[in-house]
Motif scaffolding. Structure first.
Motif, PDB file in Angstrom:
ATOM      1  N   UNK A  62      17.868  30.149 -74.900  1.00  0.00           N
ATOM      2  CA  UNK A  62      16.584  30.384 -75.560  1.00  0.00           C
ATOM      3  C   UNK A  62      15.584  29.273 -75.277  1.00  0.00           C
ATOM      4  N   UNK A  63      14.351  29.692 -74.902  1.00  0.00           N
ATOM      5  CA  UNK A  63      13.291  28.726 -74.632  1.00  0.00           C
ATOM      6  C   UNK A  63      13.202  28.311 -73.175  1.00  0.00           C
ATOM      7  N   UNK A  64      14.128  28.852 -72.359  1.00  0.00           N
ATOM      8  CA  UNK A  64      14.165  28.491 -70.943  1.00  0.00           C
ATOM      9  C   UNK A  64      14.138  29.746 -70.066  1.00  0.00           C
ATOM     10  N   UNK A  65      13.545  29.601 -68.881  1.00  0.00           N
ATOM     11  CA  UNK A  65      13.662  30.650 -67.878  1.00  0.00           C
ATOM     12  C   UNK A  65      14.027  30.004 -66.550  1.00  0.00           C
ATOM     13  N   UNK A  66      14.628  30.795 -65.666  1.00  0.00           N
ATOM     14  CA  UNK A  66      15.081  30.262 -64.387  1.00  0.00           C
ATOM     15  C   UNK A  66      14.731  31.232 -63.268  1.00  0.00           C
ATOM     16  N   UNK A  67      14.705  30.685 -62.067  1.00  0.00           N
ATOM     17  CA  UNK A  67      14.517  31.530 -60.890  1.00  0.00           C
ATOM     18  C   UNK A  67      15.276  30.944 -59.710  1.00  0.00           C
ATOM     19  N   UNK A  68      15.799  31.826 -58.870  1.00  0.00           N
ATOM     20  CA  UNK A  68      16.545  31.412 -57.676  1.00  0.00           C
ATOM     21  C   UNK A  68      16.026  32.250 -56.500  1.00  0.00           C
TER      22      UNK A  68
END
Lengths: 117, 116
Positions: A62-68
């Motif tokens: 929660x509170x984070x997003x990611x990308x690869x």
């Protein structure tokens, strides 16, 4: 080989600001991970990726997003920083051929210290 | 929770002595890993021991695993000042959804201080 590198090393944010932490690995690893380390808590998994274009939630997403978007890079974003996100963030990677997540050695970056005021 | 718990929380010894750290966990595991973290640095992998193994060696390191007692120990022989660091055990076992969704859970660590 540089191994796993993280940018930046240290950052101070004000509550509500956004930022992106960059992790890069030059070992051609399939799997990558983002952890946070807090005093007395050990490491906790935020998000992970088993390959380019894929991401999944960990223990505390929660509170984070990611990308690869590229195999060698794994980005961690904080859209609206909160004081509770003050922590040391570690990126890690692993080869991804040993039969599944966590069945092999993970290689860690040096960490990013984040202070949210 | 299958979280590994290290014991003791802190250990101070003299150079040349042996250091033993223990890790206990609660549920079945696929493997157990030990990592070292020097102050202000990232974690460095030391040894991975699988559930069907009982003992592994790497240089001055010896790791044992007792799945019946759900415990592991890390022995560092002939310690050096450079061994001063925090040592973490991490247990790998299936998450709640089962399948190949293993979860790696880190303990809180043992802080080892080796005095010259």
């Amino acid at each position: 080989n540089a191994g796993v590198t993280q940018t930046p090393k240290f950052r101070v944010l004000k509550t509500g600001q956004s930022m992106t932490l960059l992790c890069a690995q030059d070992m051609n690893h399939e799997y990558m991970y983002w952890y946070r380390q807090d005093p007395g808590m050990g490491l906790r998994l935020i998000h992970y990726s088993v390959g380019e274009g894929t991401t999944a939630k960990g223990e505390v997403p929660d509170g984070y997003n990611v990308s690869r978007l590229k195999k060698q890079n794994f980005l961690l974003g904080l859209e609206s920083a909160a004081p509770s996100q003050t922590s040391v963030y570690f990126c890690a990677s692993s080869y991804g051929q040993a039969g599944g997540l966590y069945q092999e050695t993970q290689y860690f970056g040096p960490g990013t210290r984040l202070l949210v005021l | 929770s299958q979280q590994g718990e290290e014991d003791p929380q802190a250990l101070s010894i003299q150079e040349g002595e042996n250091a033993t750290m223990n890790c206990s966990y609660k549920t079945s595991i696929n493997n157990l890993q030990w990592y070292r973290q020097n102050s202000g640095r990232g974690l460095v992998h030391l040894i991975l021991i699988r559930s069907n193994e009982r003992e592994k060696h790497s240089g001055r390191l010896r790791v044992t695993l007792d799945t019946s007692k759900k415990s592991s120990s890390l022995l560092i022989t002939a310690s050096r000042a450079a061994d001063t660091a925090s040592y973490f055990c991490a247990t790998a076992g299936r998450g709640k959804s089962g399948g190949s969704n293993y979860k790696l859970t880190f303990g809180k660590g043992t802080l080892l201080t080796v005095n010259p």
